[in-house]
Design a protein around this motif. Structure first.
Motif, PDB file in Angstrom:
ATOM      1  N   VAL A 126       0.250  -1.196   0.292  1.00  0.00           N
ATOM      2  CA  VAL A 126      -0.251   0.235   0.021  1.00  0.00           C
ATOM      3  C   VAL A 126       0.776   1.241  -0.214  1.00  0.00           C
ATOM      4  N   ALA A 127       2.336   0.654   0.568  1.00  0.00           N
ATOM      5  CA  ALA A 127       2.847   2.716   0.183  1.00  0.00           C
ATOM      6  C   ALA A 127       3.370   2.872  -1.324  1.00  0.00           C
ATOM      7  N   PRO A 128       2.811   3.668  -1.547  1.00  0.00           N
ATOM      8  CA  PRO A 128       3.890   5.036  -2.667  1.00  0.00           C
ATOM      9  C   PRO A 128       5.204   4.439  -3.033  1.00  0.00           C
ATOM     10  N   MET A 129       4.599   3.429  -5.236  1.00  0.00           N
ATOM     11  CA  MET A 129       5.879   3.284  -5.440  1.00  0.00           C
ATOM     12  C   MET A 129       6.066   4.185  -6.825  1.00  0.00           C
ATOM     13  N   MET A 130       7.893   3.489  -6.444  1.00  0.00           N
ATOM     14  CA  MET A 130       7.921   4.375  -7.664  1.00  0.00           C
ATOM     15  C   MET A 130       8.556   2.999  -9.260  1.00  0.00           C
ATOM     16  N   PHE A 131       7.758   2.896  -9.821  1.00  0.00           N
ATOM     17  CA  PHE A 131       8.487   2.154 -11.410  1.00  0.00           C
ATOM     18  C   PHE A 131       9.060   3.192 -11.980  1.00  0.00           C
ATOM     19  N   VAL A 132      10.175   2.156 -12.613  1.00  0.00           N
ATOM     20  CA  VAL A 132      11.350   2.323 -13.493  1.00  0.00           C
ATOM     21  C   VAL A 132      11.344   1.166 -13.857  1.00  0.00           C
ATOM     22  N   ARG A 133      11.078   1.841 -15.831  1.00  0.00           N
ATOM     23  CA  ARG A 133      11.132   0.535 -16.374  1.00  0.00           C
ATOM     24  C   ARG A 133      12.186   1.075 -17.489  1.00  0.00           C
ATOM     25  N   SER A 134      12.820  -0.230 -18.403  1.00  0.00           N
ATOM     26  CA  SER A 134      13.472  -0.035 -19.646  1.00  0.00           C
ATOM     27  C   SER A 134      12.702  -0.286 -20.811  1.00  0.00           C
ATOM     28  N   GLU A 135      12.674   0.957 -21.256  1.00  0.00           N
ATOM     29  CA  GLU A 135      11.891   0.485 -22.490  1.00  0.00           C
ATOM     30  C   GLU A 135      11.643  -0.582 -23.986  1.00  0.00           C
ATOM     31  N   ARG A 136      12.749  -1.118 -23.891  1.00  0.00           N
ATOM     32  CA  ARG A 136      12.943  -2.107 -24.806  1.00  0.00           C
ATOM     33  C   ARG A 136      13.809  -3.057 -24.048  1.00  0.00           C
ATOM     34  N   ASP A 137      13.308  -3.167 -22.769  1.00  0.00           N
ATOM     35  CA  ASP A 137      13.627  -4.643 -21.755  1.00  0.00           C
ATOM     36  C   ASP A 137      13.687  -5.959 -22.578  1.00  0.00           C
ATOM     37  N   ARG A 138      14.783  -6.745 -22.722  1.00  0.00           N
ATOM     38  CA  ARG A 138      14.999  -8.023 -23.322  1.00  0.00           C
ATOM     39  C   ARG A 138      14.567  -9.567 -22.284  1.00  0.00           C
ATOM     40  N   LEU A 139      15.449  -8.924 -21.379  1.00  0.00           N
ATOM     41  CA  LEU A 139      14.966 -10.086 -20.102  1.00  0.00           C
ATOM     42  C   LEU A 139      13.655  -9.788 -19.989  1.00  0.00           C
ATOM     43  N   VAL A 140      13.515  -8.978 -18.810  1.00  0.00           N
ATOM     44  CA  VAL A 140      11.340  -8.788 -18.643  1.00  0.00           C
ATOM     45  C   VAL A 140      11.206  -7.930 -19.547  1.00  0.00           C
ATOM     46  N   ALA A 154      10.101  13.350 -12.031  1.00  0.00           N
ATOM     47  CA  ALA A 154       9.592  12.189 -11.923  1.00  0.00           C
ATOM     48  C   ALA A 154       9.684  11.715 -10.859  1.00  0.00           C
ATOM     49  N   LEU A 155      10.943  11.824  -9.829  1.00  0.00           N
ATOM     50  CA  LEU A 155      11.147  11.378  -7.915  1.00  0.00           C
ATOM     51  C   LEU A 155      10.725  12.988  -7.683  1.00  0.00           C
ATOM     52  N   ILE A 156      10.926  13.627  -8.110  1.00  0.00           N
ATOM     53  CA  ILE A 156      10.121  15.681  -7.631  1.00  0.00           C
ATOM     54  C   ILE A 156       9.400  14.423  -6.689  1.00  0.00           C
ATOM     55  N   GLU A 157       7.821  14.523  -7.863  1.00  0.00           N
ATOM     56  CA  GLU A 157       6.410  13.850  -7.343  1.00  0.00           C
ATOM     57  C   GLU A 157       6.276  13.033  -6.552  1.00  0.00           C
ATOM     58  N   PHE A 158       7.143  11.200  -7.104  1.00  0.00           N
ATOM     59  CA  PHE A 158       7.355  10.331  -6.248  1.00  0.00           C
ATOM     60  C   PHE A 158       8.084  11.446  -4.929  1.00  0.00           C
ATOM     61  N   LYS A 159       8.367  12.005  -4.527  1.00  0.00           N
ATOM     62  CA  LYS A 159       8.517  12.364  -2.851  1.00  0.00           C
ATOM     63  C   LYS A 159       7.733  13.553  -2.277  1.00  0.00           C
ATOM     64  N   SER A 160       6.508  14.228  -3.092  1.00  0.00           N
ATOM     65  CA  SER A 160       5.624  14.503  -2.872  1.00  0.00           C
ATOM     66  C   SER A 160       4.285  13.732  -2.356  1.00  0.00           C
ATOM     67  N   MET A 161       4.332  12.359  -3.332  1.00  0.00           N
ATOM     68  CA  MET A 161       4.030  11.302  -2.771  1.00  0.00           C
ATOM     69  C   MET A 161       3.872  10.761  -1.005  1.00  0.00           C
ATOM     70  N   LEU A 162       4.844  10.812  -0.646  1.00  0.00           N
ATOM     71  CA  LEU A 162       6.110   9.809  -0.207  1.00  0.00           C
ATOM     72  C   LEU A 162       5.575  11.019   1.447  1.00  0.00           C
ATOM     73  N   ALA A 163       5.300  11.801   1.175  1.00  0.00           N
ATOM     74  CA  ALA A 163       5.323  13.745   2.270  1.00  0.00           C
ATOM     75  C   ALA A 163       3.506  12.922   2.118  1.00  0.00           C
ATOM     76  N   GLU A 164       3.157  13.057   1.370  1.00  0.00           N
ATOM     77  CA  GLU A 164       1.531  12.831   1.636  1.00  0.00           C
ATOM     78  C   GLU A 164       0.816  12.051   1.945  1.00  0.00           C
ATOM     79  N   THR A 165       1.192  10.834   2.085  1.00  0.00           N
ATOM     80  CA  THR A 165       0.838   9.459   2.333  1.00  0.00           C
ATOM     81  C   THR A 165       1.066   8.740   3.902  1.00  0.00           C
ATOM     82  N   THR A 166      -0.186   8.483   4.991  1.00  0.00           N
ATOM     83  CA  THR A 166      -0.391   8.276   5.647  1.00  0.00           C
ATOM     84  C   THR A 166      -0.113   6.906   5.193  1.00  0.00           C
TER      85      THR A 166
END
Length: 272
Positions: free
Chosen positions: A194-208, A249-261
């Motif tokens: 349930v915690a805020p999540m930052m999801f970083v994805r490689s566009e042309r990932d051949r492994l996953v 994007a990380l700054i937006e994620f930081k805001s999500m962390l600050a706003e979530t109890t």
């Protein structure tokens, strides 16, 4: 150790023990049922000298080592005021024991207890890269972490079936999948995190491939933010042209962390 577990360990894990220069990282060891587990820490405390306000528990990928564990993403989320603890699972680096899928749950539990106790009442971010995301999601599904940072997460059983089932009539792949602890099901754990999540994805990932990573993204129960590294394969670094958009994007994620109890997760509640 069973025949199929040995096969699964050899197929999935890429552990090494050779010396690596840790540069300015500090070594910490803690007891576990495997013997000593090794952490390498990166600390940038507040100017006041007080304990850092943000802690991170970091799990490397299948061939990763804690000696290379850096300050990111805490260097953006809490610059100059954080501690990062990166773990070497059993059989990696200076950690005792053998590298095995059977040890994943205890490794995740030891990692969480160690950093949670160190942080006291301060927030703990869990960070996973590739296979390390299984550990991070396990912890996030059971404990009140402050946030989750995933890069190219692996739904492991689905990946095994997609890559290996075709040449053994599905039978060998299914036996290998059974060696992955049920508690490490990335999709199931994502449904309970349930915690805020930052999801970083490689566009042309051949492994996953994206279609497999998307299973975790779609299942994740908490608030989430995605960033795609353009034209990148699984291990490729961020292109310089994306630095600013990534920082935003990380700054937006930081805001999500600050706003979530954060409430206790349902699995944490049910454990007692």
């Amino acid at each position: 150790m069973s025949f199929w577990l040995r096969i699964a360990d050899r197929l999935i894990l890429e552990n090494t023990r050779h010396p690596i220069d840790p540069e300015n990282r500090q070594r910490q060891v803690v007891p576990s049922r495997f013997g000593q587990l090794e952490f390498w820490t990166w600390s940038e405390p507040a100017a006041s000298g007080d304990r850092a306000n943000l802690f991170a528990l970091k799990f490397p990928g299948t061939g990763g080592r804690a000696e290379r564990g850096g300050p990111h993403p805490c260097d953006v989320l809490s610059p100059g005021d954080f501690e990062v603890w990166t773990i070497n699972p059993p059989g990696y680096g200076g950690s005792d024991g053998v590298a095995s899928l059977a040890n994943m749950v205890e490794t995740a539990e030891t990692g969480w207890r160690t950093v949670h106790d160190r942080a006291d009442d301060r927030p703990v971010l869990v960070v996973g890269n590739s296979l390390g995301c299984l550990y991070a999601l396990y912890v996030a599904a059971r404990y009140p972490v402050a946030g989750v940072f995933l890069r190219n997460p692996v739904p492991l059983t689905q990946l095994i079936m997609a890559r290996y089932a075709w040449w053994n009539l599905w039978l060998g792949a299914r036996m290998i999948c059974r060696q992955v602890p049920a508690e490490m099901d990335a999709i199931d754990n994502a449904q309970h995190a349930v915690a805020p999540m930052m999801f970083v994805r490689s566009e042309r990932d051949r492994l996953v491939p994206h279609k497999l990573q998307k299973l975790i993204w779609d299942a994740y129960a908490g608030p989430k933010r995605e960033f795609v590294i353009h034209d990148a394969d699984h291990h490729d670094p961020l292109d310089e042209g994306q630095f600013e958009s990534y920082r935003q994007a990380l700054i937006e994620f930081k805001s999500m962390l600050a706003e979530t109890t954060l409430p206790a997760t349902d699995r944490e509640t049910n454990k007692n």
